[in-house]
Every structure is written in C-alpha cells, then in structure tokens.
Design a protein around this motif. Structure first.
Motif, PDB file in Angstrom:
ATOM      1  N   VAL A 110       1.462  44.949  22.627  1.00 23.90           N
ATOM      2  CA  VAL A 110       0.402  44.053  23.094  1.00 23.90           C
ATOM      3  C   VAL A 110       0.922  42.630  23.239  1.00 23.90           C
ATOM      4  CG1 VAL A 110      -1.815  43.005  22.448  1.00 23.90           C
ATOM      5  CG2 VAL A 110      -1.488  45.462  22.224  1.00 23.90           C
ATOM      6  N   GLU A 113       3.020  42.538  26.385  1.00 19.23           N
ATOM      7  CA  GLU A 113       2.174  42.563  27.582  1.00 19.23           C
ATOM      8  C   GLU A 113       1.462  41.221  27.789  1.00 19.23           C
ATOM      9  OE1 GLU A 113       1.085  47.332  27.473  1.00 19.23           O
ATOM     10  OE2 GLU A 113      -0.342  45.875  26.666  1.00 19.23           O
ATOM     11  N   TYR A 114       1.060  40.598  26.697  1.00 22.05           N
ATOM     12  CA  TYR A 114       0.367  39.318  26.793  1.00 22.05           C
ATOM     13  C   TYR A 114       1.322  38.210  27.253  1.00 22.05           C
ATOM     14  CZ  TYR A 114      -2.390  35.243  25.488  1.00 22.05           C
ATOM     15  OH  TYR A 114      -3.066  34.057  25.505  1.00 22.05           O
ATOM     16  N   TYR A 128      -2.806  44.120  28.264  1.00 21.18           N
ATOM     17  CA  TYR A 128      -2.945  44.072  26.808  1.00 21.18           C
ATOM     18  C   TYR A 128      -4.358  44.445  26.351  1.00 21.18           C
ATOM     19  CZ  TYR A 128      -5.244  39.476  27.001  1.00 21.18           C
ATOM     20  OH  TYR A 128      -6.104  38.446  27.247  1.00 21.18           O
TER      21      TYR A 128
END
Length: 161
Positions: A110, A113-114, A128
């Motif tokens: 996450v 992805e962020y 995310y």
C-alpha cells in the motif's frame, strides 16, 4: 461486553452480506449490459475485484468465528482434551503468523502504491484503496485468532455469547 461483541459480530456479518449483495447486483447489471448494449462496464470488474478482496479476508474472520474453516480432525479428535487445546492454540498461532506476514506485506504494498501514485486501469482510482483491504482484513482476522486462542484457553464456546 457481551452486547459489544454481539454488535461487532453482527456488523462483520452484515458488512460481508452487503458487499456480496453489491457484487451480485453489479455483476448482474454487467451481464445485462453485455447482452443489451453489447458492451460491458470495466468499472464493474474493478469494483467486484475490490469486493472479492474484502470478502476474502473479512469473510475468513467470519468463518473462523463460526468454525467454518476446513480442518482434518480425524487425528485430533482421538487426542486428550489437553492435547486438542494445544494443537488448537498452535493452529491459531500459525494463523497469527500468517496475518503478521500479510499485514507487513500489505503495508509495504500500500505504501508503494501510494508513493508511486498507481491508478486502476478502468476507473483511474488510486490502487492503494484496493490494496488497503489486505492489511485491514488481516488485522480483523488476527483479532479473531487472538479471540480464538483466549476461548480455547479458558474453555469458552463462541455460542455462549
């Protein structure tokens, strides 16, 4: 305390039921659109994928609560009660270890992805938001494993709540 646990149990069950109902309706709409308009909605597949991820982990917690996970009890049923408890606790500890790994991996995924601003292909939503459900679901599952360990140690059945 019993009312709080009962409320959380119902919240968990109803959350899964709502997600499943939404997924079913979306899939039905997509099938109708495919036959009527000869085109499907790409966002439906993405939302159903999100729903499947949510149901996988939150549903695993619900299944653990209801003792619905598959298990091979032909050997453990023949053991003394103390040995059965020890094996049940070891199984829950193995589940907690899995949750620990999945939460760590999910957090890294996450975060990645962020920071890289990864978007979904169809709706262009942040990826995310989808990946976040891995660590969240595994935290819920870990709580159920801890609860199960406590119940095994004190000899309490979930049905007593």
């Amino acid at each position: 305390m019993k009312k709080t646990i009962k409320f959380l149990n119902q919240l968990e069950d109803n959350f899964c039921a709502i997600i499943l109902a939404i997924m079913t309706v979306l899939a039905f709409i997509n099938v109708i659109a495919r036959y009527v308009f000869l085109a499907s909605f790409p966002w439906v597949e993405e939302l159903n994928r999100l729903g499947l991820v949510i149901l996988t982990y939150v549903g695993a917690a619900v299944a653990l609560k209801q003792h619905a996970h598959l298990g091979l009890s032909i050997i453990t049923d023949r053991l003394p009660k103390t040995a059965q408890k020890v094996i049940a606790v070891i199984g829950c500890l193995a589940g907690l270890f899995f949750c620990y790994i999945a939460i760590n991996y999910g957090y890294k995924m996450v975060t990645n992805e962020y920071t890289h601003h990864v978007l979904t292909q169809g709706m262009q939503w942040p990826e995310y938001l989808f990946g976040l459900w891995l660590p969240v679901g595994c935290v819920v599952l870990a709580i159920r494993f801890v609860q199960q360990i406590i119940y095994v140690i004190i000899g309490k059945e979930e049905t007593e709540e």
